[in-house]
Design an enzyme around this catalytic site. Structure first.
Site, PDB file in Angstrom:
ATOM      1  N   CYS A   1     -34.593  50.764  25.953  1.00 45.14           N
ATOM      2  CA  CYS A   1     -34.812  51.359  24.631  1.00 45.14           C
ATOM      3  C   CYS A   1     -36.279  51.186  24.193  1.00 45.14           C
ATOM      4  CB  CYS A   1     -33.801  50.803  23.639  1.00 45.14           C
ATOM      5  SG  CYS A   1     -33.548  51.922  22.266  1.00 45.14           S
TER       6      CYS A   1
ATOM      7  N   HIS B   1     -28.687  50.304  25.786  1.00 46.23           N
ATOM      8  CA  HIS B   1     -28.740  48.831  25.807  1.00 46.23           C
ATOM      9  C   HIS B   1     -27.671  48.248  26.718  1.00 46.23           C
ATOM     10  CE1 HIS B   1     -31.519  48.035  22.414  1.00 46.23           C
ATOM     11  NE2 HIS B   1     -31.105  49.218  21.999  1.00 46.23           N
TER      12      HIS B   1
ATOM     13  N   GLU C   1     -27.449  45.416  27.836  1.00 46.69           N
ATOM     14  CA  GLU C   1     -27.237  43.995  27.529  1.00 46.69           C
ATOM     15  C   GLU C   1     -26.235  43.803  26.398  1.00 46.69           C
ATOM     16  OE1 GLU C   1     -29.680  45.877  26.781  1.00 46.69           O
ATOM     17  OE2 GLU C   1     -30.463  45.410  24.784  1.00 46.69           O
TER      18      GLU C   1
HETATM   19  N1  GLN Z   1     -36.233  53.006  17.468  1.00 50.97           N
HETATM   20  C1  GLN Z   1     -36.881  51.972  18.206  1.00 50.97           C
HETATM   21  C2  GLN Z   1     -38.324  52.358  18.546  1.00 50.97           C
HETATM   22  O1  GLN Z   1     -38.677  53.497  18.444  1.00 50.97           O
HETATM   23  C3  GLN Z   1     -36.136  51.625  19.484  1.00 50.97           C
HETATM   24  C4  GLN Z   1     -34.750  51.140  19.148  1.00 50.97           C
HETATM   25  C5  GLN Z   1     -34.171  50.165  20.103  1.00 50.97           C
HETATM   26  O2  GLN Z   1     -34.858  49.530  20.900  1.00 50.97           O
HETATM   27  N2  GLN Z   1     -32.884  49.985  19.965  1.00 50.97           N
HETATM   28  O3  GLN Z   1     -39.091  51.534  18.899  1.00 50.97           O
END
Ligand code: GLN
Length: 188
Positions: free
Chosen positions: A78, A170, A172
């Site tokens: 992410c 994610h 994890e």
């Molecule tokens: N929205 C976050 C970003 O742009 C990422 C979200 C996440 O890691 N769950 O950095």
């Protein structure tokens, strides 16, 4: 075998727990010297601009780039995937820029639009994993030598180039450790 987890911000504790279930030692990475002696590095989810700003302040971004050039496998989830991208749409935020992908932040909507979906990971096989997307980015395009290992609605959600792996979800946050096992195998 030791896997580092970037522990500046975000859900690094969950990654450390996941590594424990795989039977691998996880170590927190907060300073450039913490990168010594690790066989792979996980960059967690969180907030990519915060991770990038702290990464510059602690001189970690350059140190990680150097290690990646030496072949250190890296798995970004992410916000971690955003940090790895060469291109972030409409943003010049600090990042590693290691992986030839174009990402669009928050492209599924706001926090309340977070969701779970079954995703089949090609090299892992059935059953699909439950992928958790939290204000996730969308990978809009990938470079010619980037492999797409999983998609959701035809958009890549897990991509790989050599030892570099990036997920928009994610892994994890479930009790299915197969994606972590896949990364640990890449580090061997
Ligand atoms: N929205 C976050 C970003 O742009 C990422 C979200 C996440 O890691 N769950 O950095």
């Amino acid at each position: 075998m030791k896997i580092g987890v970037l522990a500046l911000q975000g859900d690094f504790a969950e990654h450390l727990k996941m590594l424990e279930t795989v039977g691998v030692e996880g170590v927190r990475v907060r300073l450039p010297e913490d990168l010594e002696g690790i066989n792979g590095l996980i960059i967690p989810g969180g907030e990519s601009t915060t991770l990038g700003t702290l990464g510059v302040r602690y001189r970690l971004l350059d140190a990680i780039k150097g290690k990646a050039e030496e072949g250190l496998p890296i798995f970004g989830t992410c916000a971690g995937a955003i940090l790895m991208a060469t291109t972030v749409v409409d943003s010049d935020q600090p990042r590693l820029g290691l992986l030839d992908i174009v990402v669009n932040r928050n492209a599924y909507g706001r926090q309340k639009d977070s969701f779970e979906a079954p995703v089949m990971i090609r090299p892992i096989g059935p059953p699909p994993i439950t992928a958790v997307f939290i204000r996730a980015p969308v990978i809009q395009s990938v470079g010619a030598d980037v492999e797409v290992l999983a998609t959701l609605d035809d958009q890549p959600v897990l991509v790989k180039k050599g030892g570099l792996l990036a997920a928009t979800f994610h892994p994890e946050l479930t009790d299915d450790n197969r994606v972590h096992r896949f990364f640990v195998d890449l580090c061997q």
